[in-house]
Scaffold this active site. Structure first.
Site, PDB file in Angstrom:
ATOM      1  N   GLU A 141      -3.181  15.001  -0.153  1.00 15.87           N
ATOM      2  CA  GLU A 141      -3.674  13.691  -0.567  1.00 15.87           C
ATOM      3  C   GLU A 141      -4.050  12.873   0.665  1.00 15.87           C
ATOM      4  OE1 GLU A 141      -2.508  10.376  -3.872  1.00 15.87           O
ATOM      5  OE2 GLU A 141      -0.885  11.044  -2.560  1.00 15.87           O
ATOM      6  N   GLU A 190       5.481   7.675 -10.887  1.00 16.26           N
ATOM      7  CA  GLU A 190       4.076   8.076 -10.815  1.00 16.26           C
ATOM      8  C   GLU A 190       3.764   8.286  -9.347  1.00 16.26           C
ATOM      9  OE1 GLU A 190       0.377   7.397  -9.745  1.00 16.26           O
ATOM     10  OE2 GLU A 190       0.431   5.604 -11.014  1.00 16.26           O
ATOM     11  N   LYS A 228      10.141  -4.778  -5.659  1.00 12.44           N
ATOM     12  CA  LYS A 228       9.883  -4.690  -4.229  1.00 12.44           C
ATOM     13  C   LYS A 228       8.415  -4.291  -4.066  1.00 12.44           C
ATOM     14  CE  LYS A 228       9.676  -2.859   0.004  1.00 12.44           C
ATOM     15  NZ  LYS A 228       8.366  -2.417   0.525  1.00 12.44           N
ATOM     16  N   CYS A 266      -4.439   6.852  -6.600  1.00 12.53           N
ATOM     17  CA  CYS A 266      -3.638   8.068  -6.701  1.00 12.53           C
ATOM     18  C   CYS A 266      -4.313   9.146  -7.538  1.00 12.53           C
ATOM     19  CB  CYS A 266      -2.259   7.740  -7.286  1.00 12.53           C
ATOM     20  SG  CYS A 266      -2.343   6.796  -8.817  1.00 12.53           S
TER      21      CYS A 266
END
Length: 497
Positions: free
Chosen positions: A399, A264, A190, A298
């Site tokens: 983040e 992750e 996906k 990331c």
């Protein structure tokens, strides 16, 4: 004036709506719904894409199960290896097209997406090697007679569901696909709804490489499709890359059949510059540790710790470097930073820019989106360098996923390690120093999955990558990665005497 890359638009874009790829062929979503994928540089529609849902996921999982239990299960390791090497050659042959799709869908400059060719091909060839080199072992058992035989087998986990982010569409798809093909698993992918095009094209290349129908399926769509994949009882493992918030949801959704998980997740990585560092290397290194891909990485080194004796000079140089970065059309050959991926991401990043200033931080450069000129219709934010900050600020703890760095002075190595570890995340970290003692002390002291010394965000197919703490668990790349896709079976044979 920049020179636009003179390449035709991929033929894939001109072939009508982009359908799902299930069991070796393109199919519309069962609901008939589609969504638009947007060029973030212009705000214009690139393509209509099938909006898959739970029913489509079910069909894809069933196709993957049939393939896993059917002809694919009888392929020998050398056969899987050969098909993967053919796929690697096809990816190399068609990489200009994949790179163009990624640039149009994501906004990463074409010079950067083209530069990823080596890694994409190398990943497939690396995993192709592992297809024939992974094996079990024989064990001298103390619980069995001396003439007995005890051994282990490595068997594929089964049907894998992969859910990918949008910040590296083709590369992330290959990173998930490689261990699946090498081990004899099957895959339902996906992709992110913001950038679904290159994974759908990759599925076509798999068929051209001779990989059987149903081994690789792609269901584009939104959260409903991802949730259905995470919950599906026919899925044996989920491999997820994305935010920590979504990762928590996947953990809960996977409980029904206790799926194996590898994740992750988010990051707020500490990048540390010591007073003895080579500034000519550390300045661009620290800047591009954040600003590459417009900060949509990331592992970006968004907490920039700089030792106090060089703090002012270093940050002025980083700001000067940032000001000179060329923000522009990602199809222009001199562009170094493209747009953010979507209007939603633009709003998120601009919200953090306002938060940083409200908290008292000062922007040496950047600090607001581009609202005038030829880039005004796109989702562009110039690189932003915040100083006068402290560890408790939201811009230093959360983040952002944009081209925003928060600079923080420090005095001692012990302080740097302690503050670097004072985060819920633990994905990556960096150290810039000429002192080997400092490099090794920080490398051992940081609670992160990767520590780079005098470099940043260097990835190698043979080197495991993953996170500590809220940055996830499991590893990608290296031998550790492929073990995530195997079950280990013990066989104990008492010989007939």
């Amino acid at each position: 004036m920049q020179d636009k890359i003179q390449r035709p638009l991929p033929a894939f874009l001109g072939q009508g709506p982009k359908h799902l790829f299930i069991n070796g062929r393109h199919e519309p979503a069962r609901s008939g719904k589609t969504f638009q994928t947007i060029n973030p540089a212009t705000g214009k529609v690139l393509a209509e894409v099938a909006d898959g849902g739970a029913e489509d996921i079910d069909l894809a999982v069933r196709a993957a199960r049939r393939a896993f239990e059917g002809p694919w299960s009888k392929w020998r390791p050398a056969q899987r290896q050969a098909s993967m090497l053919r796929l690697a050659d096809l990816v190399d042959q068609h990489y200009d097209e994949l790179a163009m799709l990624d640039t149009l869908d994501l906004g990463n400059p074409i010079t950067r997406t083209m530069a990823n060719r080596t890694r994409a091909v190398a990943l497939l060839r690396y995993y192709a090697g592992l297809a024939t080199s992974t094996h079990g072992e024989t064990i001298q058992s103390s619980a069995m007679p001396h003439d007995s035989l005890t051994y282990t087998l490595k068997e594929p986990v089964g049907v894998v569901g992969a859910i990918n982010p949008w910040n590296g569409p083709s590369g992330m798809a290959i990173w998930k696909l490689g261990p699946v093909l090498a081990t004899g698993c099957t895959l339902v992918l996906k992709p992110a709804e913001q950038a679904p095009l290159s994974p759908l094209r990759l599925a076509e290349l798999c068929m051209e490489a001779g990989i059987p129908e149903g081994v690789f399926n792609v269901v584009s769509g939104h959260g409903e499709a991802g949730a259905a994949l995470a919950e599906h009882p026919g899925v044996d493992k989920i491999a997820f890359t994305g935010s920590t918030e979504v990762g928590r949801k996947i953990v809960r959704a996977s409980a029904g059949n206790l799926k194996r998980l590898s994740m992750e997740l988010g990051g707020k990585s500490a990048n540390m510059v010591f007073a003895d560092a080579n500034m000519d290397l550390a300045v661009p290194g620290a800047a591009m540790a954040v600003f590459a891909n417009s900060g949509q990485v990331c592992v970006a080194g968004t907490r920039l710790f700089v030792q106090r004796p060089i703090y002012d000079e270093f940050m002025e140089r980083v700001a000067d470097f940032a000001k000179k970065l060329r923000v522009g059309d990602p199809l222009d050959s001199e562009t170094q930073l493209g747009p953010l991926v979507s209007a939603e991401q633009l709003d998120r990043v601009c919200g953090y820019l306002q938060v940083g200033m409200q908290e008292g931080a000062r922007a040496l450069t950047g600090g607001a989106r581009l609202t005038e000129g030829p880039l005004a219709d796109g989702f562009f934010v110039p690189p932003t360098v915040f100083v006068d900050a402290h560890d408790g600020m939201r811009i230093a703890r959360e983040e952002i996923f944009g081209p925003v760095v928060t600079a923080l002075p420090f005095d001692t190595i012990e302080e740097a390690i302690a503050r670097g570890n004072d985060s819920e995340y633990g994905l990556g970290g960096g150290v810039w120093t000429r002192d080997l003692n400092t490099a090794h002390r920080v490398g051992k002291g940081l609670r992160t999955g990767t520590v780079w010394v005098n470099c940043y965000n260097v990835l190698d197919p043979a080197v495991p990558f993953g996170g500590y703490k809220m940055s996830g668990f499991g590893r990608e790349s290296g031998n550790e990665h492929i073990q995530e896709y195997y079950e280990t079976k013990a066989v104990m044979v008492k010989l007939d005497s």
